[in-house]
Scaffold this motif. Structure first.
Motif, PDB file in Angstrom:
ATOM      1  N   PRO A  48       7.550   9.041  24.699  1.00 15.65           N
ATOM      2  CA  PRO A  48       7.076  10.203  24.784  1.00 15.65           C
ATOM      3  C   PRO A  48       7.074  11.421  23.631  1.00 15.65           C
ATOM      4  N   ASP A  49       7.373  10.848  22.208  1.00 19.20           N
ATOM      5  CA  ASP A  49       8.079  11.302  21.662  1.00 19.20           C
ATOM      6  C   ASP A  49       6.497  12.097  20.887  1.00 19.20           C
ATOM      7  N   HIS A  50       6.141  12.974  20.752  1.00 20.17           N
ATOM      8  CA  HIS A  50       4.881  13.033  20.386  1.00 20.17           C
ATOM      9  C   HIS A  50       4.343  13.528  18.625  1.00 20.17           C
ATOM     10  N   PHE A  51       3.596  13.153  18.197  1.00 16.55           N
ATOM     11  CA  PHE A  51       3.711  13.526  16.667  1.00 16.55           C
ATOM     12  C   PHE A  51       3.248  15.163  16.358  1.00 16.55           C
ATOM     13  N   ALA A  52       2.780  15.652  17.207  1.00 14.44           N
ATOM     14  CA  ALA A  52       2.116  16.998  17.195  1.00 14.44           C
ATOM     15  C   ALA A  52       3.352  18.194  17.902  1.00 14.44           C
ATOM     16  N   GLY A  53       4.028  17.043  18.316  1.00 14.87           N
ATOM     17  CA  GLY A  53       5.590  18.245  18.995  1.00 14.87           C
ATOM     18  C   GLY A  53       6.340  18.290  17.455  1.00 14.87           C
ATOM     19  N   ARG A  54       6.757  17.178  17.264  1.00 15.06           N
ATOM     20  CA  ARG A  54       8.064  16.905  15.688  1.00 15.06           C
ATOM     21  C   ARG A  54       6.780  17.801  15.111  1.00 15.06           C
ATOM     22  N   LEU A  55       4.955  18.175  14.708  1.00 15.11           N
ATOM     23  CA  LEU A  55       5.152  18.835  13.855  1.00 15.11           C
ATOM     24  C   LEU A  55       5.243  20.226  13.773  1.00 15.11           C
ATOM     25  N   PHE A  56       4.788  20.710  14.980  1.00 22.70           N
ATOM     26  CA  PHE A  56       5.739  21.762  15.312  1.00 22.70           C
ATOM     27  C   PHE A  56       7.462  22.162  15.253  1.00 22.70           C
ATOM     28  N   GLU A  57       7.772  21.519  15.577  1.00 21.13           N
ATOM     29  CA  GLU A  57       9.336  21.825  15.625  1.00 21.13           C
ATOM     30  C   GLU A  57       9.689  21.707  14.133  1.00 21.13           C
ATOM     31  N   THR A  58       8.870  20.576  13.955  1.00 21.87           N
ATOM     32  CA  THR A  58      10.118  20.864  12.136  1.00 21.87           C
ATOM     33  C   THR A  58       8.918  21.965  11.251  1.00 21.87           C
ATOM     34  N   ILE A  59       8.083  22.746  11.399  1.00 23.16           N
ATOM     35  CA  ILE A  59       8.020  23.715  11.061  1.00 23.16           C
ATOM     36  C   ILE A  59       8.651  25.308  11.815  1.00 23.16           C
ATOM     37  N   GLN A  60       8.926  25.368  12.820  1.00 21.28           N
ATOM     38  CA  GLN A  60       9.811  26.380  13.240  1.00 21.28           C
ATOM     39  C   GLN A  60      10.839  26.042  12.496  1.00 21.28           C
ATOM     40  N   ALA A  61      11.181  24.822  12.845  1.00 21.12           N
ATOM     41  CA  ALA A  61      12.976  24.903  12.507  1.00 21.12           C
ATOM     42  C   ALA A  61      13.221  25.354  10.856  1.00 21.12           C
ATOM     43  N   CYS A  62      11.901  25.013   9.861  1.00 20.32           N
ATOM     44  CA  CYS A  62      11.890  24.669   8.792  1.00 20.32           C
ATOM     45  C   CYS A  62      12.761  26.325   7.854  1.00 20.32           C
ATOM     46  N   ARG A  63      13.819  25.707   7.220  1.00 20.21           N
ATOM     47  CA  ARG A  63      14.922  27.164   6.693  1.00 20.21           C
ATOM     48  C   ARG A  63      14.269  27.998   5.780  1.00 20.21           C
ATOM     49  N   LYS A  64      12.535  27.262   5.539  1.00 23.63           N
ATOM     50  CA  LYS A  64      11.636  28.143   4.082  1.00 23.63           C
ATOM     51  C   LYS A  64      11.163  28.949   5.129  1.00 23.63           C
ATOM     52  N   PRO A  65      10.662  30.300   4.341  1.00 21.59           N
ATOM     53  CA  PRO A  65       9.783  30.817   5.178  1.00 21.59           C
ATOM     54  C   PRO A  65       8.420  30.265   5.020  1.00 21.59           C
ATOM     55  N   THR A  66       7.270  30.395   5.881  1.00 24.94           N
ATOM     56  CA  THR A  66       6.474  29.399   6.136  1.00 24.94           C
ATOM     57  C   THR A  66       5.056  30.525   6.754  1.00 24.94           C
ATOM     58  N   ILE A  67       3.688  30.398   5.777  1.00 28.60           N
ATOM     59  CA  ILE A  67       2.952  31.041   5.888  1.00 28.60           C
ATOM     60  C   ILE A  67       1.632  29.999   5.753  1.00 28.60           C
ATOM     61  N   ALA A  68       0.848  30.345   7.026  1.00 32.56           N
ATOM     62  CA  ALA A  68      -0.171  29.367   7.814  1.00 32.56           C
ATOM     63  C   ALA A  68      -1.326  30.715   6.777  1.00 32.56           C
ATOM     64  N   ARG A  69      -2.582  30.014   5.712  1.00 36.49           N
ATOM     65  CA  ARG A  69      -3.008  30.814   5.332  1.00 36.49           C
ATOM     66  C   ARG A  69      -4.626  30.400   6.260  1.00 36.49           C
ATOM     67  N   ILE A  70      -5.085  30.849   6.454  1.00 36.61           N
ATOM     68  CA  ILE A  70      -6.265  30.178   7.710  1.00 36.61           C
ATOM     69  C   ILE A  70      -7.561  30.354   7.194  1.00 36.61           C
TER      70      ILE A  70
END
Length: 261
Positions: free
Chosen positions: A84-106
């Motif tokens: 059941p592990d889904h790559f989209a879930g892993r992606l969102f968790e990786t971004i959320q848990a990132c120790r450095k600040p993240t910015i979405a450039r939309i």
């Protein structure tokens, strides 16, 4: 040799991660998710990187959501029920848990998974021609994997309206409901992102890293638990090299020289 669908580029203190599928409106598939995850992990190890910026190639799309045309070769809607592990879930968790600040450039439309990426990031800057939405109901789906990151950002009633009507938010609504920090015209998008990067890069890396850790840890605690955690963590933060340097620089009325330790 096949060109990578994700580009990671060091730009001074920024690492910019770009989805490079403009002909598919930068839609998400397994290869894109794995590429972004790998790029984020590499940026976290890069001592010169202070901020991670996520964007899409071109001006049409940030990320148009999961690649509906993809099938068993990497689409988000085909999954082994025994894994059941889904790559989209892993992606969102990786971004959320990132120790450095993240910015979405939309830079363009952000639909479905694109909206999830935005909500997983710490900050977001939106071009005024862009739109953010969750249109999955229009094709008989529900955006299951983006519910967790979006629930942490948007008010419940607005979120449910997005999910069950499929109507995208305007730039004004995205600002009103705190989905994004800033809206600019297309020509000003990079300028605003650069301004935020410079503001963040001027601050203590260790304070930001520990602050993000604390905010994420306290998110699901009760209020008394949050206070006990904060009381315990504050003296530890004050013992870092950056904190000592910050105190010394303040007293000496000079610019601090951060080590990130």
């Amino acid at each position: 040799m096949t060109e990578s669908v994700v580009q990671s580029q060091a730009l001074g203190k920024e690492v910019r991660i770009t989805i490079r599928r403009p002909d598919n409106r930068n839609a998400l598939n397994r290869e894109v998710a794995d590429g972004i995850i790998a790029a984020i992990c590499a940026a976290e190890r890069d001592s010169d990187c202070r901020v991670i910026v996520l964007t899409g190639e071109g001006e049409r799309a940030f990320c148009a959501g999961g690649d509906i045309k993809a099938g068993a070769d990497g689409g988000p809607f085909v999954q082994d029920p025994a894994a059941p592990d889904h790559f989209a879930g892993r992606l969102f968790e990786t971004i959320q848990a990132c120790r450095k600040p993240t910015i979405a450039r939309i830079n363009g439309v952000a639909m479905g998974a694109g909206a999830g990426v935005i909500c997983a990031c710490d900050l977001a800057v939106m071009a005024d021609h862009a739109r953010i939405g969750t249109p999955e109901v229009k094709v008989g789906l529900f955006p299951m994997t983006i519910v967790p990151p979006m629930m942490r950002v948007l008010p419940r009633r607005r979120l449910m309206e997005m999910f069950i009507t499929g109507v995208p938010l305007t730039t004004e609504e995205a600002l009103q409901f705190n989905l994004v920090n800033y809206v600019t015209d297309a020509a000003g998008l990079d300028g605003k992102v650069a301004e935020l990067v410079a503001q963040i890069a001027a601050q203590s890396p260790s304070a930001i890293r520990l602050g993000k850790y604390a905010c994420h840890a306290m998110e699901d605690m009760t209020y008394p638990q949050q206070m006990r955690f904060a009381e315990t963590l504050l003296p530890l933060v004050a013992q870092t090299e950056d904190a000592r340097e910050g105190f010394d620089a303040f007293i000496a009325k000079r610019k601090p020289e951060w080590t990130g330790r």
